[in-house]
Design a protein around this motif. Structure first.
Motif, mmCIF file in Angstrom:
data_model
loop_
_atom_site.group_PDB
_atom_site.id
_atom_site.type_symbol
_atom_site.label_atom_id
_atom_site.label_comp_id
_atom_site.label_asym_id
_atom_site.label_seq_id
_atom_site.Cartn_x
_atom_site.Cartn_y
_atom_site.Cartn_z
ATOM 1 N N ALA A 153 0.822 -1.211 0.000
ATOM 2 C CA ALA A 153 0.000 0.000 0.000
ATOM 3 C C ALA A 153 0.858 1.265 0.000
ATOM 4 N N PRO A 154 1.843 1.417 0.898
ATOM 5 C CA PRO A 154 2.716 2.596 0.817
ATOM 6 C C PRO A 154 3.616 2.583 -0.419
ATOM 7 N N ALA A 155 3.977 1.382 -0.905
ATOM 8 C CA ALA A 155 4.841 1.298 -2.081
ATOM 9 C C ALA A 155 4.181 1.920 -3.299
ATOM 10 N N VAL A 156 2.877 1.783 -3.415
ATOM 11 C CA VAL A 156 2.135 2.433 -4.498
ATOM 12 C C VAL A 156 1.776 3.866 -4.109
ATOM 13 N N GLY A 157 1.419 4.049 -2.849
ATOM 14 C CA GLY A 157 0.980 5.366 -2.395
ATOM 15 C C GLY A 157 2.015 6.447 -2.575
ATOM 16 N N ILE A 158 3.297 6.113 -2.505
ATOM 17 C CA ILE A 158 4.326 7.134 -2.642
ATOM 18 C C ILE A 158 4.288 7.795 -4.015
ATOM 19 N N TYR A 159 3.926 7.017 -5.036
ATOM 20 C CA TYR A 159 3.819 7.600 -6.384
ATOM 21 C C TYR A 159 2.534 8.417 -6.520
ATOM 22 N N LEU A 160 1.460 7.983 -5.888
ATOM 23 C CA LEU A 160 0.214 8.741 -5.931
ATOM 24 C C LEU A 160 0.367 10.078 -5.218
ATOM 25 N N VAL A 161 1.080 10.079 -4.092
ATOM 26 C CA VAL A 161 1.322 11.332 -3.373
ATOM 27 C C VAL A 161 2.138 12.275 -4.239
ATOM 28 N N GLN A 162 3.149 11.758 -4.907
ATOM 29 C CA GLN A 162 3.968 12.587 -5.781
ATOM 30 C C GLN A 162 3.155 13.170 -6.929
ATOM 31 N N ARG A 163 2.211 12.401 -7.434
ATOM 32 C CA ARG A 163 1.379 12.836 -8.558
ATOM 33 C C ARG A 163 0.196 13.697 -8.107
ATOM 34 N N ARG A 164 0.083 13.906 -6.797
ATOM 35 C CA ARG A 164 -1.043 14.643 -6.207
ATOM 36 C C ARG A 164 -2.379 13.984 -6.560
ATOM 37 N N GLN A 165 -2.373 12.663 -6.468
ATOM 38 C CA GLN A 165 -3.575 11.864 -6.707
ATOM 39 C C GLN A 165 -3.869 10.998 -5.483
ATOM 40 N N ALA A 166 -3.778 11.626 -4.332
ATOM 41 C CA ALA A 166 -3.943 10.880 -3.092
ATOM 42 C C ALA A 166 -5.323 10.238 -2.970
ATOM 43 N N VAL A 193 8.320 10.173 -13.821
ATOM 44 C CA VAL A 193 7.017 10.583 -14.340
ATOM 45 C C VAL A 193 6.201 11.280 -13.257
ATOM 46 N N SER A 194 6.289 10.790 -12.041
ATOM 47 C CA SER A 194 5.537 11.389 -10.941
ATOM 48 C C SER A 194 6.037 12.791 -10.624
ATOM 49 N N GLN A 195 7.324 13.012 -10.782
ATOM 50 C CA GLN A 195 7.898 14.320 -10.486
ATOM 51 C C GLN A 195 7.569 15.356 -11.558
ATOM 52 N N ASP A 196 7.785 15.001 -12.820
ATOM 53 C CA ASP A 196 7.615 15.977 -13.906
ATOM 54 C C ASP A 196 7.351 15.209 -15.202
ATOM 55 N N GLU A 197 6.082 15.181 -15.617
ATOM 56 C CA GLU A 197 5.719 14.426 -16.816
ATOM 57 C C GLU A 197 6.394 14.984 -18.065
ATOM 58 N N GLU A 198 6.466 16.304 -18.172
ATOM 59 C CA GLU A 198 7.051 16.904 -19.371
ATOM 60 C C GLU A 198 8.531 16.565 -19.486
ATOM 61 N N PHE A 199 9.259 16.657 -18.388
ATOM 62 C CA PHE A 199 10.678 16.315 -18.413
ATOM 63 C C PHE A 199 10.863 14.836 -18.739
ATOM 64 N N ALA A 200 10.021 13.986 -18.142
ATOM 65 C CA ALA A 200 10.114 12.552 -18.421
ATOM 66 C C ALA A 200 9.845 12.262 -19.889
ATOM 67 N N ARG A 201 8.897 12.986 -20.473
ATOM 68 C CA ARG A 201 8.580 12.780 -21.892
ATOM 69 C C ARG A 201 9.763 13.197 -22.771
ATOM 70 N N VAL A 202 10.411 14.295 -22.412
ATOM 71 C CA VAL A 202 11.565 14.773 -23.180
ATOM 72 C C VAL A 202 12.713 13.770 -23.124
ATOM 73 N N THR A 203 12.871 13.108 -21.995
ATOM 74 C CA THR A 203 13.958 12.136 -21.866
ATOM 75 C C THR A 203 13.662 10.824 -22.574
ATOM 76 N N GLY A 204 12.455 10.701 -23.123
ATOM 77 C CA GLY A 204 12.128 9.511 -23.904
ATOM 78 C C GLY A 204 11.347 8.446 -23.170
ATOM 79 N N LEU A 205 10.899 8.736 -21.965
ATOM 80 C CA LEU A 205 10.125 7.735 -21.227
ATOM 81 C C LEU A 205 8.707 7.649 -21.785
ATOM 82 N N PRO A 206 8.125 6.451 -21.812
ATOM 83 C CA PRO A 206 6.731 6.283 -22.260
ATOM 84 C C PRO A 206 5.760 6.742 -21.165
#
Length: 299
Positions: free
Chosen positions: A23-36, A155-168
């Motif tokens: 639960a916290p292992a997934v929750g940490i990404y949701l918190v970062q994405r502001r999708q709590a 991706v959770s930190q910055d979608e635009e930067f992640a997209r520029v670096t080539g991440l799906p």
């Protein structure tokens, strides 16, 4: 009286440990994405899956997993392509999921009482088949959250930067949503669908009071999750109280305790930084002021 003498408590404790980890292992990404609140929305959708399980006479756990995964994917697609805002889509999942669960349970010839153990958790109803399903689903969640932690963090930190670096980015967002949906259904037998979001979010928030990197926040949040799920399960057995609410209250208590502990540490750190600035010590001045994964430069 030894708690481990009872087979149903052995199953309940094993399920509690697995839920406390993932639960916290997934929750940490949701918190970062502001999708709590995503866990809440998925939890309500999973009610429809439980009702369908009753109606079709199949496993409610697996049916809830399928339905909640579909709901999570639809929510992501609406967020990308639809004109409806994400909060409206989330509200639709809330109310539609609740209504579907009650409707299908009624059509199956049951009552809303049949949903109680899934809504708030139940120790005595965790069967061997439930444990098998929970173990398999938890393994999937751990493979994703640990194996792809760098990509998911980016991706959770910055979608635009992640997209520029080539991440799906879209694929990773979908994977995060699916993983959250699986986590909700894994946790529903221990914490309950209506309370699982707290176990995904509050341990992360508590860990952020003390930690300053993603890795440390992840580790402390998981430690808190395992501690409160085991503590809540044992307490519910001896005191005959609901496990889900006990676990959530312990989690909130951990957050309050760590916040109280972190406050003097933060003041001491601030005084150290101020003293270093006055003395012109660049190394001490470089101490970051923020906590949690937001301040991490890597994982």
């Amino acid at each position: 009286m030894d708690i481990l003498d009872y087979a149903f408590m052995q199953r309940a404790l094993l399920a509690a440990v697995l839920v406390g980890v993932i639960a916290p292992a997934v929750g940490i990404y949701l918190v970062q994405r502001r999708q709590a609140l995503m866990g809440d929305g998925i939890g309500h959708v999973a009610m429809t899956g439980v009702g369908l399980g009753f109606l079709l006479n199949t496993s409610p756990v697996w049916m809830a997993t399928a339905v909640s995964v579909l709901g999570a994917v639809l929510m992501e697609l609406i967020r990308w392509y639809g004109k409806t805002r994400g909060d409206i889509a989330l509200a639709m999942l809330f109310y539609g999921g609740m209504a579907g669960g009650v409707m299908f349970t009624s059509l199956a010839g049951g009552s809303t009482a049949n949903l109680t153990s899934y809504l708030f958790g139940s120790l005595s109803t965790v069967s061997e088949s439930d444990v098998t399903a929970i173990f398999l689903l938890a393994a999937f969640v751990l493979v994703v959250t640990l194996g792809l932690r760098r990509q998911l963090f980016a991706v959770s930190q910055d979608e635009e930067f992640a997209r520029v670096t080539g991440l799906p980015v879209r694929a990773l967002n979908l994977l995060t949503a699916v993983t959250a949906a699986v986590t909700v259904t894994v946790a529903m037998r221990v914490v309950g669908l209506l309370l699982v979001s707290a176990l995904m979010v509050v341990p992360v928030a508590a860990a952020q009071q003390l930690t300053r990197s993603f890795a440390a926040t992840f580790a402390v949040a998981v430690a808190i999750g395992v501690s409160v799920t085991i503590g809540g399960t044992v307490t519910s057995f001896y005191q005959d109280v609901p496990p889900g609410s006990t676990i959530v209250l312990l989690t909130i208590g951990a957050f309050i305790a760590l916040t109280a502990l972190a406050s003097p540490l933060a003041r001491r750190r601030a005084r150290a930084v101020a003293a270093a600035q006055a003395a012109g010590d660049p190394a001490e001045c470089a101490i970051p002021a923020t906590r949690g994964p937001e301040s991490a430069v890597g994982v």
